[in-house]
Motif scaffolding. Structure first.
Motif, PDB file in Angstrom:
ATOM      1  N   VAL A  46      30.566 -41.983 -69.582  1.00 65.83           N
ATOM      2  CA  VAL A  46      30.740 -43.270 -68.921  1.00 65.83           C
ATOM      3  C   VAL A  46      31.747 -43.132 -67.788  1.00 65.83           C
ATOM      4  N   GLY A  47      32.868 -42.455 -68.033  1.00 62.43           N
ATOM      5  CA  GLY A  47      33.883 -42.259 -67.005  1.00 62.43           C
ATOM      6  C   GLY A  47      33.369 -41.448 -65.832  1.00 62.43           C
ATOM      7  N   ALA A  48      32.513 -40.482 -66.108  1.00 64.99           N
ATOM      8  CA  ALA A  48      31.974 -39.649 -65.033  1.00 64.99           C
ATOM      9  C   ALA A  48      31.087 -40.466 -64.108  1.00 64.99           C
ATOM     10  N   ASN A  49      30.449 -41.497 -64.644  1.00 72.72           N
ATOM     11  CA  ASN A  49      29.594 -42.337 -63.802  1.00 72.72           C
ATOM     12  C   ASN A  49      30.413 -43.147 -62.808  1.00 72.72           C
ATOM     13  N   ASP A  50      31.695 -43.361 -63.107  1.00 69.07           N
ATOM     14  CA  ASP A  50      32.557 -44.127 -62.215  1.00 69.07           C
ATOM     15  C   ASP A  50      33.003 -43.305 -61.008  1.00 69.07           C
ATOM     16  N   ARG A  51      32.943 -41.983 -61.118  1.00 67.33           N
ATOM     17  CA  ARG A  51      33.374 -41.125 -60.023  1.00 67.33           C
ATOM     18  C   ARG A  51      32.257 -40.946 -59.017  1.00 67.33           C
ATOM     19  N   ILE A  52      32.635 -40.828 -57.764  1.00 69.46           N
ATOM     20  CA  ILE A  52      31.662 -40.565 -56.710  1.00 69.46           C
ATOM     21  C   ILE A  52      31.901 -39.143 -56.227  1.00 69.46           C
ATOM     22  N   PRO A  53      30.969 -38.235 -56.464  1.00 74.15           N
ATOM     23  CA  PRO A  53      31.151 -36.857 -56.033  1.00 74.15           C
ATOM     24  C   PRO A  53      31.215 -36.766 -54.499  1.00 74.15           C
ATOM     25  N   ILE A  54      32.059 -35.889 -54.030  1.00 77.30           N
ATOM     26  CA  ILE A  54      32.242 -35.736 -52.594  1.00 77.30           C
ATOM     27  C   ILE A  54      31.142 -34.868 -51.988  1.00 77.30           C
ATOM     28  N   GLU A  55      30.754 -33.821 -52.689  1.00 82.78           N
ATOM     29  CA  GLU A  55      29.754 -32.912 -52.159  1.00 82.78           C
ATOM     30  C   GLU A  55      28.546 -32.860 -53.088  1.00 82.78           C
ATOM     31  N   LYS A  56      27.405 -32.442 -52.527  1.00 79.41           N
ATOM     32  CA  LYS A  56      26.192 -32.337 -53.341  1.00 79.41           C
ATOM     33  C   LYS A  56      26.352 -31.302 -54.443  1.00 79.41           C
ATOM     34  N   ASP A  57      27.038 -30.197 -54.155  1.00 79.35           N
ATOM     35  CA  ASP A  57      27.256 -29.178 -55.183  1.00 79.35           C
ATOM     36  C   ASP A  57      28.057 -29.743 -56.343  1.00 79.35           C
ATOM     37  N   ASP A  58      29.068 -30.528 -56.040  1.00 78.76           N
ATOM     38  CA  ASP A  58      29.864 -31.159 -57.093  1.00 78.76           C
ATOM     39  C   ASP A  58      28.995 -32.083 -57.943  1.00 78.76           C
ATOM     40  N   GLU A  59      28.120 -32.803 -57.292  1.00 82.91           N
ATOM     41  CA  GLU A  59      27.233 -33.720 -57.995  1.00 82.91           C
ATOM     42  C   GLU A  59      26.291 -32.951 -58.923  1.00 82.91           C
ATOM     43  N   ALA A  60      25.740 -31.853 -58.446  1.00 84.17           N
ATOM     44  CA  ALA A  60      24.832 -31.041 -59.264  1.00 84.17           C
ATOM     45  C   ALA A  60      25.566 -30.453 -60.460  1.00 84.17           C
ATOM     46  N   ILE A  61      26.788 -29.984 -60.233  1.00 85.02           N
ATOM     47  CA  ILE A  61      27.582 -29.420 -61.326  1.00 85.02           C
ATOM     48  C   ILE A  61      27.904 -30.502 -62.352  1.00 85.02           C
ATOM     49  N   GLU A  62      28.254 -31.679 -61.869  1.00 81.91           N
ATOM     50  CA  GLU A  62      28.556 -32.800 -62.762  1.00 81.91           C
ATOM     51  C   GLU A  62      27.332 -33.159 -63.617  1.00 81.91           C
ATOM     52  N   HIS A  63      26.164 -33.197 -63.004  1.00 81.79           N
ATOM     53  CA  HIS A  63      24.936 -33.497 -63.751  1.00 81.79           C
ATOM     54  C   HIS A  63      24.649 -32.411 -64.789  1.00 81.79           C
ATOM     55  N   LEU A  64      24.868 -31.170 -64.399  1.00 83.51           N
ATOM     56  CA  LEU A  64      24.635 -30.074 -65.327  1.00 83.51           C
ATOM     57  C   LEU A  64      25.603 -30.148 -66.503  1.00 83.51           C
ATOM     58  N   GLN A  65      26.874 -30.449 -66.240  1.00 81.74           N
ATOM     59  CA  GLN A  65      27.845 -30.559 -67.320  1.00 81.74           C
ATOM     60  C   GLN A  65      27.505 -31.709 -68.260  1.00 81.74           C
ATOM     61  N   LYS A  66      27.071 -32.817 -67.709  1.00 81.07           N
ATOM     62  CA  LYS A  66      26.652 -33.947 -68.559  1.00 81.07           C
ATOM     63  C   LYS A  66      25.447 -33.553 -69.412  1.00 81.07           C
ATOM     64  N   ALA A  67      24.495 -32.876 -68.790  1.00 79.31           N
ATOM     65  CA  ALA A  67      23.296 -32.448 -69.519  1.00 79.31           C
ATOM     66  C   ALA A  67      23.672 -31.476 -70.635  1.00 79.31           C
ATOM     67  N   LEU A  68      24.577 -30.549 -70.373  1.00 81.96           N
ATOM     68  CA  LEU A  68      25.021 -29.604 -71.398  1.00 81.96           C
ATOM     69  C   LEU A  68      25.637 -30.332 -72.589  1.00 81.96           C
ATOM     70  N   LEU A  69      26.426 -31.343 -72.308  1.00 76.79           N
ATOM     71  CA  LEU A  69      27.078 -32.089 -73.385  1.00 76.79           C
ATOM     72  C   LEU A  69      26.092 -32.871 -74.243  1.00 76.79           C
ATOM     73  N   GLN A  70      24.915 -33.148 -73.702  1.00 78.02           N
ATOM     74  CA  GLN A  70      23.910 -33.890 -74.466  1.00 78.02           C
ATOM     75  C   GLN A  70      23.085 -32.988 -75.378  1.00 78.02           C
ATOM     76  N   LEU A  71      23.181 -31.679 -75.184  1.00 75.16           N
ATOM     77  CA  LEU A  71      22.458 -30.747 -76.048  1.00 75.16           C
ATOM     78  C   LEU A  71      23.109 -30.668 -77.421  1.00 75.16           C
ATOM     79  N   ALA A  72      22.329 -30.240 -78.391  1.00 78.81           N
ATOM     80  CA  ALA A  72      22.881 -29.950 -79.714  1.00 78.81           C
ATOM     81  C   ALA A  72      23.903 -28.820 -79.546  1.00 78.81           C
ATOM     82  N   VAL A  73      24.902 -28.781 -80.391  1.00 78.82           N
ATOM     83  CA  VAL A  73      25.964 -27.786 -80.292  1.00 78.82           C
ATOM     84  C   VAL A  73      25.387 -26.371 -80.305  1.00 78.82           C
ATOM     85  N   SER A  74      24.418 -26.120 -81.167  1.00 76.51           N
ATOM     86  CA  SER A  74      23.852 -24.771 -81.266  1.00 76.51           C
ATOM     87  C   SER A  74      23.156 -24.363 -79.970  1.00 76.51           C
TER      88      SER A  74
END
Length: 179
Positions: A101-129
């Protein structure tokens, strides 16, 4: 010292030459820290867990029997993470939801930052294994054979699980971009 393998150094540590543990620490502390930090995205906790790994290496040095050292130390790290995860399961779920939720409040400055942020969010949604496999193989560059040894699975099983985990990550990643 640079010519000695990790296995040779650890055998010396196991035989009581505790000064050699600093070489092992220098070689592995960043990799272990990065493993924890990618799994939980908390620097302070990652530092604490990394320290705990090396305390366990020292404590259980006599149990090392000249196997693949990287597999041995990452097995310790994985077990520590598992214990930490079980203790903090409810708290961790709350932190992940706040972070998303907090990450959605941030506005990424660069496209690379945005892609990394999306990837990190996606990783956190995976099962731990699944997350653990991706982090070990893709980010820590641990070979399938070592992951198989660490997890107690066959290499073929690890490859299948990795393929499925990457497929799930891709699906989650692209769903988060579309929304």
């Amino acid at each position: 010292m640079k010519n000695l393998t990790d296995e040779d150094i650890m055998l010396q540590v196991a035989d009581g030459d505790l000064n050699k543990l600093s070489i092992i620490f220098d070689r592995y502390h960043i990799r272990i820290y990065n493993f924890f930090n990618k799994m939980i995205r908390d620097r302070v906790v990652s530092e604490d867990l990394t320290q705990e790994v090396f305390v366990k290496v020292l404590k259980y040095r006599h149990s090392y029997k000249n196997g693949n050292f990287a597999s041995w130390i990452f097995t310790i790290a994985r077990n520590i993470f598992s214990s930490h995860y079980q203790k903090r399961k409810k708290e961790r779920n709350h932190l992940i939801n706040d972070e998303i939720v907090g990450a959605n409040d941030r506005i990424p400055i660069e496209k690379d930052d945005e892609a990394i942020e999306h990837l990190q969010k996606a990783l956190l949604q995976l099962a731990v294994s699944d997350r653990e496999l991706i982090i070990m193989h893709r980010l820590q560059e641990i070979k399938y054979e070592q992951i198989a040894e660490i997890t107690g699975n066959s290499v073929g099983s690890i490859k299948v699980k990795m393929h499925r985990a990457l497929k799930k990550l891709k699906s989650i990643y692209f769903q988060s971009i579309e929304s």
